[in-house]
Design a protein around this motif. Sequence first.
Motif, mmCIF file in Angstrom:
data_model
loop_
_atom_site.group_PDB
_atom_site.id
_atom_site.type_symbol
_atom_site.label_atom_id
_atom_site.label_comp_id
_atom_site.label_asym_id
_atom_site.label_seq_id
_atom_site.Cartn_x
_atom_site.Cartn_y
_atom_site.Cartn_z
ATOM 1 N N THR A 118 10.880 123.743 73.720
ATOM 2 C CA THR A 118 12.134 123.516 74.433
ATOM 3 C C THR A 118 13.376 123.916 73.633
ATOM 4 O O THR A 118 14.499 123.622 74.049
ATOM 5 N N GLY A 119 13.185 124.554 72.490
ATOM 6 C CA GLY A 119 14.299 125.222 71.821
ATOM 7 C C GLY A 119 15.012 124.471 70.714
ATOM 8 O O GLY A 119 15.946 125.001 70.111
ATOM 9 N N GLU A 120 14.560 123.256 70.411
ATOM 10 C CA GLU A 120 15.260 122.494 69.375
ATOM 11 C C GLU A 120 15.213 123.200 68.022
ATOM 12 O O GLU A 120 16.206 123.194 67.284
ATOM 13 N N GLU A 121 14.060 123.801 67.681
ATOM 14 C CA GLU A 121 13.954 124.492 66.400
ATOM 15 C C GLU A 121 14.912 125.679 66.334
ATOM 16 O O GLU A 121 15.635 125.856 65.343
ATOM 17 N N ALA A 122 14.935 126.492 67.370
ATOM 18 C CA ALA A 122 15.817 127.661 67.385
ATOM 19 C C ALA A 122 17.278 127.257 67.275
ATOM 20 O O ALA A 122 18.074 127.914 66.585
ATOM 21 N N HIS A 123 17.644 126.167 67.925
ATOM 22 C CA HIS A 123 19.039 125.720 67.847
ATOM 23 C C HIS A 123 19.362 125.091 66.491
ATOM 24 O O HIS A 123 20.494 125.207 66.013
ATOM 25 N N THR A 124 18.383 124.440 65.859
ATOM 26 C CA THR A 124 18.601 123.967 64.489
ATOM 27 C C THR A 124 18.871 125.147 63.564
ATOM 28 O O THR A 124 19.804 125.116 62.742
ATOM 29 N N ILE A 125 18.062 126.193 63.695
ATOM 30 C CA ILE A 125 18.271 127.417 62.906
ATOM 31 C C ILE A 125 19.676 127.961 63.148
ATOM 32 O O ILE A 125 20.396 128.315 62.207
ATOM 33 N N GLY A 126 20.063 128.023 64.417
ATOM 34 C CA GLY A 126 21.375 128.554 64.769
ATOM 35 C C GLY A 126 22.515 127.759 64.142
ATOM 36 O O GLY A 126 23.485 128.342 63.634
ATOM 37 N N VAL A 127 22.416 126.441 64.170
ATOM 38 C CA VAL A 127 23.463 125.602 63.583
ATOM 39 C C VAL A 127 23.589 125.864 62.086
ATOM 40 O O VAL A 127 24.701 126.049 61.553
ATOM 41 N N LEU A 128 22.458 125.914 61.388
ATOM 42 C CA LEU A 128 22.498 126.125 59.940
ATOM 43 C C LEU A 128 23.048 127.508 59.596
ATOM 44 O O LEU A 128 23.827 127.664 58.645
ATOM 45 N N LEU A 129 22.661 128.507 60.378
ATOM 46 C CA LEU A 129 23.134 129.863 60.092
ATOM 47 C C LEU A 129 24.599 130.057 60.479
ATOM 48 O O LEU A 129 25.332 130.786 59.813
ATOM 49 N N GLU A 130 25.008 129.414 61.539
ATOM 50 C CA GLU A 130 26.421 129.513 61.925
ATOM 51 C C GLU A 130 27.318 128.895 60.856
ATOM 52 O O GLU A 130 28.413 129.403 60.581
ATOM 53 N N ILE A 166 17.654 114.842 69.507
ATOM 54 C CA ILE A 166 18.713 115.145 68.546
ATOM 55 C C ILE A 166 18.933 114.040 67.516
ATOM 56 O O ILE A 166 19.712 114.219 66.583
ATOM 57 N N ALA A 167 18.247 112.908 67.674
ATOM 58 C CA ALA A 167 18.572 111.722 66.869
ATOM 59 C C ALA A 167 18.448 111.967 65.373
ATOM 60 O O ALA A 167 19.332 111.583 64.599
ATOM 61 N N ARG A 168 17.345 112.599 64.938
ATOM 62 C CA ARG A 168 17.126 112.782 63.496
ATOM 63 C C ARG A 168 18.197 113.680 62.890
ATOM 64 O O ARG A 168 18.742 113.391 61.814
ATOM 65 N N GLU A 171 21.601 111.976 62.670
ATOM 66 C CA GLU A 171 21.671 110.970 61.615
ATOM 67 C C GLU A 171 21.661 111.601 60.225
ATOM 68 O O GLU A 171 22.413 111.181 59.337
ATOM 69 N N ALA A 172 20.829 112.643 60.032
ATOM 70 C CA ALA A 172 20.677 113.240 58.702
ATOM 71 C C ALA A 172 21.836 114.167 58.341
ATOM 72 O O ALA A 172 22.222 114.270 57.179
ATOM 73 N N LYS A 173 22.386 114.860 59.333
ATOM 74 C CA LYS A 173 23.437 115.854 59.093
ATOM 75 C C LYS A 173 24.621 115.620 60.041
ATOM 76 O O LYS A 173 24.949 116.462 60.870
ATOM 77 N N PRO A 174 25.276 114.463 59.932
ATOM 78 C CA PRO A 174 26.338 114.142 60.898
ATOM 79 C C PRO A 174 27.495 115.132 60.892
ATOM 80 O O PRO A 174 28.067 115.434 61.953
ATOM 81 N N ASN A 175 27.854 115.652 59.723
ATOM 82 C CA ASN A 175 28.969 116.594 59.664
ATOM 83 C C ASN A 175 28.627 117.901 60.367
ATOM 84 O O ASN A 175 29.442 118.452 61.122
ATOM 85 N N LEU A 176 27.418 118.401 60.109
ATOM 86 C CA LEU A 176 26.979 119.624 60.777
ATOM 87 C C LEU A 176 26.878 119.417 62.284
ATOM 88 O O LEU A 176 27.274 120.280 63.070
#
Length: 281
Positions: A118-130, A166-168, A171-176
């Motif tokens: 459902t795309g959570e991994e791809a969007h995590t990648i996108g956030v970190l790269l952005e 999205i919970a983890r 909680e782990a990366k609130p600023n990002l």
Amino acid sequence: MSAAKTDVTMSDGDFSKLRAIVHKNTGITIGETRKSMLVSRLRSRLREVEEPDFAAYITRLSKDPDEMQELTNRVTTNETYFYRTPRVWDYFQDEFLPQFLDQGQNRALRVWSGAASTGEEAHTIGVLLEDIRLGHQKFDYSVLGTDVSSRVLKVATDGQYKGRSIARFREAKPNLFDKHMAGNDTDGFKANPQIRSRIKFKLHNLFDRLSGAGPFDVVFLRNVLIYFTDEDQEKILRQVHSQMRPDGVLFIGESETLTKLNSPFEPIAPIIYRPKAKANG
């Protein structure tokens, strides 16, 4: 037309046929003890398409490509969430990306999420790269997410998430999270448009070569190999290897290992691999 029976059972012969059909079309091996699972996932579908039994449903599959896709959607397991397995992301952020930047690559980083669900991994990648892109003027990236299930790819393409998904990460990366995700708890959150514009999703079987994509610097192939036999895992890994850059990185799932396989990858750390050099000639 009368509705299909609600208590329809599956014969051993029909179970064998369906196992073969699923393997042929997805590569996934359904274990010999998983008949009750298959019945539970397909019984409601028989009612929906008004087939009286599994034998009739198997006949339908032979002449209805759309139903074959629906079968794939029903039998695949899809559970994922943002920022799954933090040590994978720590290595991606703290080891791989600094090396990529230090090398001064004059090209966009290309990442493949090979079991995107459902795309959570791809969007995590996108956030970190952005977040990297905003601090490095010449850096850019693209992310491709693929899956055999059209159902989950619709969710991935929409890209709206809430609750446990999205919970983890929140909680782990609130600023990002606050910087790159927009929305609210009621409707859900989406990655910002700059991220979504760089993420594409595509229906794809891991046994097939990706057309018009690659070579990839990073491949995430997590929590999918466990559904395949050793022989089929090796086929998939050879296909993935052929579409990676020599200095690329492969991430697999926390319950997976390539140790016992004839694999074109060598370990960097647990669940993290790099391509072996391709033989000359």
